[in-house]
Motif scaffolding. Structure first.
Motif, short mmCIF file in Angstrom:
data_model
loop_
_atom_site.label_atom_id
_atom_site.label_comp_id
_atom_site.label_asym_id
_atom_site.label_seq_id
_atom_site.Cartn_x
_atom_site.Cartn_y
_atom_site.Cartn_z
N UNK A 133 -96.49 24.16 48.48
CA UNK A 133 -95.61 23.84 49.51
C UNK A 133 -94.89 25.11 50.44
N UNK A 182 -96.53 22.79 36.64
CA UNK A 182 -95.26 22.50 37.36
C UNK A 182 -94.88 23.34 38.56
N UNK A 183 -95.37 24.50 38.51
CA UNK A 183 -94.82 25.66 39.43
C UNK A 183 -96.06 25.41 40.49
N UNK A 184 -97.11 24.91 40.37
CA UNK A 184 -98.11 25.05 41.05
C UNK A 184 -97.90 24.51 42.35
N UNK A 185 -97.27 23.27 42.39
CA UNK A 185 -96.85 22.41 43.39
C UNK A 185 -95.88 23.22 44.47
N UNK A 186 -94.95 23.72 43.55
CA UNK A 186 -93.87 24.39 44.57
C UNK A 186 -94.70 25.62 45.29
#
Lengths: 476, 79, 325
Positions: free
Chosen positions: B45, B38-42
């Protein structure tokens, strides 16, 4: 062929003896023959579909690499073919309303059902395989027959774990062959049989009494029944994985672990890292990441969309119906909430005593998962609504605790029924308490013979031989 | 500590809201609390914004450790 | 390691064989288990009540004895079909003198195979008895095949057996000889309306056709034959049923006529009590066919009086002689 059946036992024994005396370089061929027999035994038609689908995938993989100009159309074409087969099957399977429970009651043949399940599992593996090649993350396999064995391997054909080609196929080659873990494999199978026949099948009637019962149970009994369903589902499905992993182990093949004591999870996102791991990994890499990657510039939108679409597809994969939609919606909400509040929760954890915080989190996670599974198990929306109403009613339905709680769960308050109920519940708690230790023992081989003896003894003493329910997860 | 790693450390601190977070080349999801899909994408980016680069999908799928990220960033920066 | 494993399995099989013996012994010592009690204790009743749960929870031998002076025993078992009734009678006779009268409950439900069955676990501790083994083989084929494996006869229905076995251990330790229900009758005390009527009507809003099951008919014949061979007088009867249900049993009249014809053909009386007033009110029942405390009290009196009248009217002196004994 069902895992818990005499025919599977004979099949496993024969295959193992043959495997033992087979020269190493031909062992994978024996496994392939055995796997094709395993599938064809109950449903010859399934064999045909499996072989054509596997060969199609195999050659599609090769062509994608060989014809760089047409790789996109080739990939999309095979993808559409696989996905449409999957949905066609799910559609036929769901018939009217969308549940296996209906499916079974409608009198479909069990082998058709088994095949349907295997079909969804190997389709997912084929899709992942083609995607990996298309996105140039790995190169295609070179042996069609080894690829066929990958698709059809009997231990994982029915209900996983989902495997990756580059993890499983090398194990068919001589230099990577492991020695057979005979005792470990047998113990793992015995553990699976124990979980299925003693725990899951004993819980089944208690759960069914609440979900199918027309009598108005009070909120206490309903809550217990709803929670026990999640436990039953866990035992049922992890038992299946245990038998799969144990059977593969007999032939020196390591399959992916599928469960990691999910009831110790302190958040729903952690729960999904411990429950049906191989399937969740598939959903994460094949659906969540591509979606989230595309929208990554919009920070939260990316996560919400990713989670939402992933669970929507997951819900659809499990079955077509309103209840599954609610189930996926609930999980999307849980996970979105968790990703929004992640930092706050870490701060809280540091503020409170971690033991209390963790304990409360584990309990809350369990209840949230159970609540979502209420929709998962309900045959239709009205049944789910009835259960919700029951959850909001008085604890014992206006009666005393014995009559309004125990008698409802134990199928009448007779001594005999109460005895069986308490036996089931105590076995369940003792096992959950010892679970970590037992799995370590099995892996390390300590007390191996003692363990096997007690598992067998318990299966014979308290196992359900009559009315053995199918593995719940086989429906999906 | 090289420059990329240092900048990346700041990104990590920002995403995981922890000012005293120190990352190493070998750090991975198992030793950084809260690093999951879940935090990987944040994280991705934010990193892209910070270095003004764009990762490919295959790159982010291959990220297992901080080291993987650092090498990919260096590749994009042309070093 | 392979050798060790084989040794373990061999040892395990021995354990299973030992457990089979142990279970068998303690189940037979359980006096609350009706099959064990009647096959190991002298009851020597003058009349037996036989059938499934309806007579079990309805026919009170004490009321009957007060009215007629005849000692009764309620040999009915839950959910039992005629084959199980016959097995119970067989076990009873293995340790008791033949009764003068056997009252067998027969209704439309009894002739339709879908309601009652042969509950192997209730007699499985006597599997080594040839008659019982043959019955199980015929009635519960799948189970009978499993019985060849050690201990499987008890493992197969473990939920029905474990408790009884433990109770048997307690009875053996305390040397208990008197069952909780000494005359076999289970008083329906405190049992509330079970909702079966509503479920039945829900499921069959237009009523249900009852089927005449040839297997049941055969076993009824065989039961009548057994009673004749031991010199007992068998009487078939139908106790009151809730009147509200009658419109939902579409071919009730037809089945009843068939039963009556079968009875007449075997020279067996068939008493029908379905016109009794208690049938009109639910306050006398806890289920479609089961009377509650109140209903049972009325019916037991009526039944005993009916028997006395019938016995007096009979002109063959044979039965009266038996009665005077």
């Amino acid at each position: 062929m069902q895992f818990i059946s005499l025919s599977f036992l004979c099949f496993l024994l024969t295959t193992w003896v043959l495997w033992r005396f087979m020269p190493k370089e031909r062992r994978w061929q024996l496994l392939l023959t055995a796997s094709l027999f395993f599938i064809g035994f109950s449903n010859p038609g399934a064999l045909l579909v499996l072989i054509s689908s596997s060969l199609l995938t195999f050659y599609a993989g090769l062509s994608i690499q060989r014809f760089p100009n047409r790789r996109r159309s080739l990939y999309l074409f095979s993808l559409v073919l696989q996905v449409s087969c999957l949905f066609l099957l799910k559609y036929i399977e769901s018939g009217n309303g969308g549940l296996y429970f209906l499916f079974r009651e409608a009198g479909f043949r069990e082998d058709v059902l088994l095949f349907a399940v295997g079909f969804s599992f190997y389709t997912l593996q084929h899709i992942a395989y083609l995607t990996d090649i298309y996105q140039k993350r790995s190169s295609p396999q070179t042996s069609a027959l080894r690829f066929l064995l990958f698709s059809s391997f009997f231990a994982k054909f029915n209900a996983g774990p989902l495997e990756q080609t580059n993890r499983l196929i090398p194990q068919f080659n001589i230099p990577d062959q492991q020695p057979a873990g005979l005792l470990e494999g047998i113990n793992r199978i015995a553990l699976g049989v124990f979980k299925k026949m003693v725990l899951a099948d004993r819980l089944a009637p208690i759960v069914a009494g609440i979900f199918n019962g027309s009598a108005a149970a009070g909120s206490a009994a309903t809550l217990t029944g709803v929670c026990l369903f999640t436990v039953q589902l866990y035992f049922d499905f992890s038992a299946y994985s245990d038998i799969a992993i144990g059977s593969a182990k007999l032939f020196g093949i390591e399959l992916t672990e599928n469960f990691d004591r999910p009831f110790t999870a302190a958040s729903v996102s952690e729960f999904w890292r411990k429950w049906h791991i191989s399937l969740i990994r598939w959903f994460t890499t094949s659906i969540y990441f591509p979606v989230a990657f595309r929208f990554r510039k919009q920070k939260y939108l990316a996560v919400f969309l990713g989670i939402g679409i992933t669970f929507l597809v997951s819900g659809l994969w499990h079955g077509i119906g309103k209840t599954f939609f609610i189930w996926s919606l609930l999980h999307a909400i849980y996970l979105s909430y968790e990703s929004l509040t992640k930092q706050t929760r870490i701060a809280w954890k540091n503020r409170f005593s971690p033991i209390w915080y963790n304990g409360m989190s584990i309990l809350l996670t369990f209840l949230l998962v159970c609540f979502s599974n209420l929709f998962f198990r309900s045959a239709n929306l009205s049944e789910a609504l009835r259960l919700l109403r029951q959850l909001a009613s008085s604890p014992f339905g206006g009666k005393g605790p014995t009559e309004g709680f125990l008698a409802v769960l134990a199928g009448g308050g007779y001594q005999e029924a109460l005895f069986n109920f308490f036996l089931t519940i105590s076995l369940m708690f003792v096992f959950l308490f010892l679970e970590k230790r037992i799995s370590t023992w099995i892996r390390s081989g300590s007390y191996a013979f003692l363990q096997l003896f007690f598992l067998l003894l318990l299966i014979f003493l308290a196992g359900v031989f009559k009315h053995a329910d199918y593995f719940i997860y086989l429906q999906f | 500590m090289n420059e990329v790693l240092q900048k990346l450390n700041e990104v990590f601190c920002k995403v995981f809201l922890k000012n005293d977070l120190v990352i190493h080349l070998l750090s991975d999801a198992s030793n950084i609390e809260g690093w999951d899909s879940l935090t990987h994408m944040m994280l991705i980016s934010e990193t892209e914004k910070r270095f003004n680069i764009t990762f490919t999908f295959n790159e982010i799928m291959a990220f297992k450790t901080v080291n993987d990220m650092v090498s990919a960033i260096e590749k994009h920066l042309g070093r | 390691m392979g050798k060790k494993l084989l040794l373990l399995l061999l040892f395990f099989v021995c354990v299973l064989v030992g457990m089979e013996k142990g279970y068998g012994y303690f189940l037979r010592r359980n006096v609350n288990l009706k099959s064990s009690y009647v096959a190991t204790h002298r009851i020597d009743a003058d009349v037996l009540f036989l059938g499934p749960c309806e007579p079990l929870w309805m026919m009170d031998p004490k009321v009957f004895q007060n009215a007629t002076g005849l000692k009764g025993y309620n040999l009915a078992t839950v959910h039992a079909n005629f084959a199980e009734n016959e097995a119970m009678l067989h076990l009873y006779l293995s340790h008791n003198k033949a009764p003068a009268f056997i009252f067998l409950y027969v209704t439309t439900e009894s002739m339709d195979g879908a309601f009652n069955l042969f509950n192997s676990y209730s007699v499985v501790q006597f599997l080594d008895d040839e008659e019982i083994r043959a019955k199980i083989a015929e009635q519960d084929t799948g189970f009978s095949r499993w019985c060849r494996a050690p201990f499987m006869r008890y493992a197969y229905y473990s939920d029905f057996v474990n408790f009884n076995c433990l109770q048997g251990v307690r009875h053996a330790l305390t040397n208990r000889q008197v069952p909780y229900f000494p005359d076999g009758f289970v008083r329906p005390h405190g049992i509330v309306w079970d909702g079966r009527f509503e479920r039945f009507v829900n499921e069959f809003p237009k009523g249900r056709m009852f089927h005449w099951n040839a297997g049941e008919e055969n076993h009824l014949h065989s039961l009548i034959g057994l009673a004749k061979s031991i010199g007992s007088r068998l009487v078939m009867y139908e106790s009151p049923m809730l009147n509200d249900i009658k419109p939902f049993i579409i071919n009730r009249q037809e089945i009843k006529e068939k039963i009556a014809k079968l009875a007449a053909g075997n020279e067996v009386p068939y008493w029908v009590f379905d016109t009794m007033k208690i049938s009109n009110s639910r306050s006398n029942f806890f289920s479609i066919l089961n009377t509650n405390d109140r209903g049972s009290a009325v019916f037991n009196e009526v039944f005993a009086r009916y028997f006395l009248d019938w016995n007096k009217k009979k002109d063959t002196g044979r039965e009266e002689k038996q009665l005077n004994e």
